[in-house]
Design an enzyme around this catalytic site. Sequence first.
Site, PDB file in Angstrom:
ATOM      1  N   THR A  40       1.738   6.408  10.107  1.00  0.00           N
ATOM      2  CA  THR A  40       1.359   7.795   9.773  1.00  0.00           C
ATOM      3  C   THR A  40       0.506   8.468  10.850  1.00  0.00           C
ATOM      4  O   THR A  40       0.153   9.632  10.708  1.00  0.00           O
ATOM      5  CB  THR A  40       0.543   7.837   8.467  1.00  0.00           C
ATOM      6  OG1 THR A  40      -0.650   7.064   8.654  1.00  0.00           O
ATOM      7  CG2 THR A  40       1.337   7.309   7.290  1.00  0.00           C
ATOM      8  N   TYR A 161       2.363   0.493  -9.065  1.00  0.00           N
ATOM      9  CA  TYR A 161       2.782  -0.394  -7.967  1.00  0.00           C
ATOM     10  C   TYR A 161       3.856  -1.379  -8.457  1.00  0.00           C
ATOM     11  O   TYR A 161       4.913  -1.528  -7.845  1.00  0.00           O
ATOM     12  CB  TYR A 161       1.554  -1.129  -7.450  1.00  0.00           C
ATOM     13  CG  TYR A 161       1.792  -2.042  -6.279  1.00  0.00           C
ATOM     14  CD1 TYR A 161       2.068  -1.532  -5.014  1.00  0.00           C
ATOM     15  CD2 TYR A 161       1.704  -3.429  -6.423  1.00  0.00           C
ATOM     16  CE1 TYR A 161       2.263  -2.366  -3.926  1.00  0.00           C
ATOM     17  CE2 TYR A 161       1.892  -4.274  -5.345  1.00  0.00           C
ATOM     18  CZ  TYR A 161       2.170  -3.732  -4.097  1.00  0.00           C
ATOM     19  OH  TYR A 161       2.364  -4.580  -3.023  1.00  0.00           O
ATOM     20  N   ALA A 164       7.115   0.496  -9.134  1.00  0.00           N
ATOM     21  CA  ALA A 164       7.796   0.939  -7.909  1.00  0.00           C
ATOM     22  C   ALA A 164       8.467  -0.245  -7.207  1.00  0.00           C
ATOM     23  O   ALA A 164       9.621  -0.156  -6.774  1.00  0.00           O
ATOM     24  CB  ALA A 164       6.794   1.610  -6.966  1.00  0.00           C
ATOM     25  N   LYS A 165       7.757  -1.357  -7.115  1.00  0.00           N
ATOM     26  CA  LYS A 165       8.317  -2.519  -6.420  1.00  0.00           C
ATOM     27  C   LYS A 165       9.520  -3.080  -7.187  1.00  0.00           C
ATOM     28  O   LYS A 165      10.492  -3.551  -6.583  1.00  0.00           O
ATOM     29  CB  LYS A 165       7.255  -3.591  -6.221  1.00  0.00           C
ATOM     30  CG  LYS A 165       6.151  -3.196  -5.224  1.00  0.00           C
ATOM     31  CD  LYS A 165       6.679  -2.992  -3.821  1.00  0.00           C
ATOM     32  CE  LYS A 165       5.577  -2.837  -2.791  1.00  0.00           C
ATOM     33  NZ  LYS A 165       6.102  -2.565  -1.439  1.00  0.00           N
ATOM     34  N   ILE A 194      -0.743 -12.229   1.285  1.00  0.00           N
ATOM     35  CA  ILE A 194      -0.601 -12.323   2.742  1.00  0.00           C
ATOM     36  C   ILE A 194      -1.893 -11.731   3.317  1.00  0.00           C
ATOM     37  O   ILE A 194      -2.310 -10.634   2.913  1.00  0.00           O
ATOM     38  CB  ILE A 194       0.627 -11.518   3.225  1.00  0.00           C
ATOM     39  CG1 ILE A 194       1.902 -11.941   2.466  1.00  0.00           C
ATOM     40  CG2 ILE A 194       0.798 -11.683   4.736  1.00  0.00           C
ATOM     41  CD1 ILE A 194       2.267 -13.402   2.533  1.00  0.00           C
TER      42      ILE A 194
HETATM   43  N1  LIG Z   1      -0.287  -8.288   1.858  1.00  0.00           N
HETATM   44  C1  LIG Z   1       0.173  -8.766   0.719  1.00  0.00           C
HETATM   45  O1  LIG Z   1      -0.292  -9.788   0.191  1.00  0.00           O
HETATM   46  C2  LIG Z   1       1.294  -8.068   0.011  1.00  0.00           C
HETATM   47  C3  LIG Z   1       1.680  -8.571  -1.232  1.00  0.00           C
HETATM   48  C4  LIG Z   1       2.728  -7.963  -1.878  1.00  0.00           C
HETATM   49  C5  LIG Z   1       3.393  -6.892  -1.295  1.00  0.00           C
HETATM   50  N2  LIG Z   1       2.991  -6.413  -0.098  1.00  0.00           N
HETATM   51  C6  LIG Z   1       3.717  -5.268   0.470  1.00  0.00           C
HETATM   52  O2  LIG Z   1       3.956  -5.477   1.834  1.00  0.00           O
HETATM   53  C7  LIG Z   1       3.943  -4.229   2.530  1.00  0.00           C
HETATM   54  C8  LIG Z   1       2.962  -4.307   3.689  1.00  0.00           C
HETATM   55  O3  LIG Z   1       1.697  -4.675   3.185  1.00  0.00           O
HETATM   56  P1  LIG Z   1       0.462  -5.000   4.123  1.00  0.00           P
HETATM   57  O4  LIG Z   1      -0.386  -5.943   3.381  1.00  0.00           O
HETATM   58  O5  LIG Z   1       0.910  -5.319   5.490  1.00  0.00           O
HETATM   59  O6  LIG Z   1      -0.267  -3.560   4.104  1.00  0.00           O
HETATM   60  P2  LIG Z   1      -1.112  -2.777   5.195  1.00  0.00           P
HETATM   61  O7  LIG Z   1      -1.899  -3.722   6.023  1.00  0.00           O
HETATM   62  O8  LIG Z   1      -1.847  -1.707   4.453  1.00  0.00           O
HETATM   63  O9  LIG Z   1       0.009  -2.102   6.108  1.00  0.00           O
HETATM   64  C9  LIG Z   1       0.816  -1.080   5.592  1.00  0.00           C
HETATM   65  C10 LIG Z   1       1.584  -0.444   6.706  1.00  0.00           C
HETATM   66  O10 LIG Z   1       2.347   0.650   6.168  1.00  0.00           O
HETATM   67  C11 LIG Z   1       2.087   1.823   6.914  1.00  0.00           C
HETATM   68  N3  LIG Z   1       2.172   2.978   6.044  1.00  0.00           N
HETATM   69  C12 LIG Z   1       1.474   3.217   4.913  1.00  0.00           C
HETATM   70  N4  LIG Z   1       1.842   4.398   4.403  1.00  0.00           N
HETATM   71  C13 LIG Z   1       2.790   4.898   5.227  1.00  0.00           C
HETATM   72  C14 LIG Z   1       3.557   6.089   5.238  1.00  0.00           C
HETATM   73  N5  LIG Z   1       3.420   7.025   4.304  1.00  0.00           N
HETATM   74  N6  LIG Z   1       4.426   6.277   6.246  1.00  0.00           N
HETATM   75  C15 LIG Z   1       4.557   5.362   7.234  1.00  0.00           C
HETATM   76  N7  LIG Z   1       3.874   4.217   7.260  1.00  0.00           N
HETATM   77  C16 LIG Z   1       2.998   4.002   6.280  1.00  0.00           C
HETATM   78  C17 LIG Z   1       0.662   1.631   7.461  1.00  0.00           C
HETATM   79  O11 LIG Z   1       0.519   2.391   8.639  1.00  0.00           O
HETATM   80  P3  LIG Z   1      -0.621   3.490   8.902  1.00  0.00           P
HETATM   81  O12 LIG Z   1      -1.692   3.334   7.862  1.00  0.00           O
HETATM   82  O13 LIG Z   1      -1.086   3.189  10.303  1.00  0.00           O
HETATM   83  O14 LIG Z   1       0.089   4.761   8.825  1.00  0.00           O
HETATM   84  C18 LIG Z   1       0.690   0.137   7.768  1.00  0.00           C
HETATM   85  O15 LIG Z   1       1.303  -0.098   9.018  1.00  0.00           O
HETATM   86  C19 LIG Z   1       3.591  -3.181   1.504  1.00  0.00           C
HETATM   87  O16 LIG Z   1       4.769  -2.584   1.034  1.00  0.00           O
HETATM   88  C20 LIG Z   1       2.927  -3.969   0.392  1.00  0.00           C
HETATM   89  O17 LIG Z   1       3.061  -3.355  -0.853  1.00  0.00           O
HETATM   90  C21 LIG Z   1       1.945  -6.975   0.573  1.00  0.00           C
END
Ligand SMILES: NC(=O)c1ccc[n+]([C@@H]2O[C@H](COP(=O)([O-])OP(=O)(O)OC[C@H]3O[C@@H](n4cnc5c(N)ncnc54)[C@H](OP(=O)(O)O)[C@@H]3O)[C@@H](O)[C@H]2O)c1
Length: 258
Positions: A40, A161, A164-165, A194
């Site tokens: 973003t 959440y 949506a997922k 993670i």
């Molecule tokens: N980490 C976990 O344990 C976990 C568990 C279950 C599911 N997930 C899923 O895995 C995915 C990644 O999670 P994460 O832990 O890596 O999260 P994160 O560290 O918050 O990273 C999210 C990424 O998405 C980008 N983003 C957010 N809103 C956006 C938008 N409107 N347009 C474009 N980019 C956008 C952010 O970029 P900027 O903020 O720089 O724009 C960032 O690069 C998510 O879908 C999350 O729901 C994660």
Amino acid sequence: MLSIDLSGKVALVLGGSRGIGAGVTRELCRAGSYTIFTHTGNPENKEKIDTLIMEIKTDGGSVEEAKLDALDPDGTDEFVKNVISRLKKIDILVCNAGRNAARPVEDITTEDWKKFIDLNLSSAFYGIKAVLPCMVEKNHGRILLIGSSAVFDGGGGAIDYAAAKAGLTGIMKYLCRIYTKKGINTNVIHPCVIATDLVRERYNSEELWQKLVSRIPVGRAGTPKDIAGIVAYLASSWGDYICGQEILLDGGRTMFNK
Ligand SMILES: NC(=O)c1ccc[n+]([C@@H]2O[C@H](COP(=O)([O-])OP(=O)(O)OC[C@H]3O[C@@H](n4cnc5c(N)ncnc54)[C@H](OP(=O)(O)O)[C@@H]3O)[C@@H](O)[C@H]2O)c1
């Protein structure tokens, strides 16, 4: 030795400035694909973006970053058209943009509900709608949707959440029914605990973090690389026979640790 070869492929990772998306971008590049990741433009992540690009390029990989709000359908469409006109195709689409905010149902306004559904579900639709015509034309494509273990156990701390997922599974099933015949394989990867900024922000003390990790049977939290490996595998020819699957990467937590 099993090697994952994505040379000649073009990959688009929606949401790749940090965390899982950054890990996926890194691994796709390492496997040889030309990878574009979006974000973003959040200034807090600028340094992370610069470091990611520098590391990939030092490693000999090919990468581009782009500011693109995954919530903007017209912007996504225009962006994808532009990439295709330059690079002639997109082989791999990873829908990763998403976030959650743990709060009870009573605290979620209608506006809030729509916002979180949009970010965690509609953003994938916008990306898929934009990329699909090119994949159909090439009779080849890989779509990887990043879901959540919340789909299985209602975790993640928020009803919007989890809903949506779960919707991503519906998208995946529809795509498999209609588009697998056209060479496009779709799968959902569900991460759980993670170690990214997103999770660290929720479990924001060492005590909370250790308590969380102590409930993961494999004895550690996951890493973006754990997710990236399976994404790269599925995106490669090793994934030719895999479609319509939901793959849970949780170190055993969901089944063995209620
Ligand atoms: N980490 C976990 O344990 C976990 C568990 C279950 C599911 N997930 C899923 O895995 C995915 C990644 O999670 P994460 O832990 O890596 O999260 P994160 O560290 O918050 O990273 C999210 C990424 O998405 C980008 N983003 C957010 N809103 C956006 C938008 N409107 N347009 C474009 N980019 C956008 C952010 O970029 P900027 O903020 O720089 O724009 C960032 O690069 C998510 O879908 C999350 O729901 C994660």
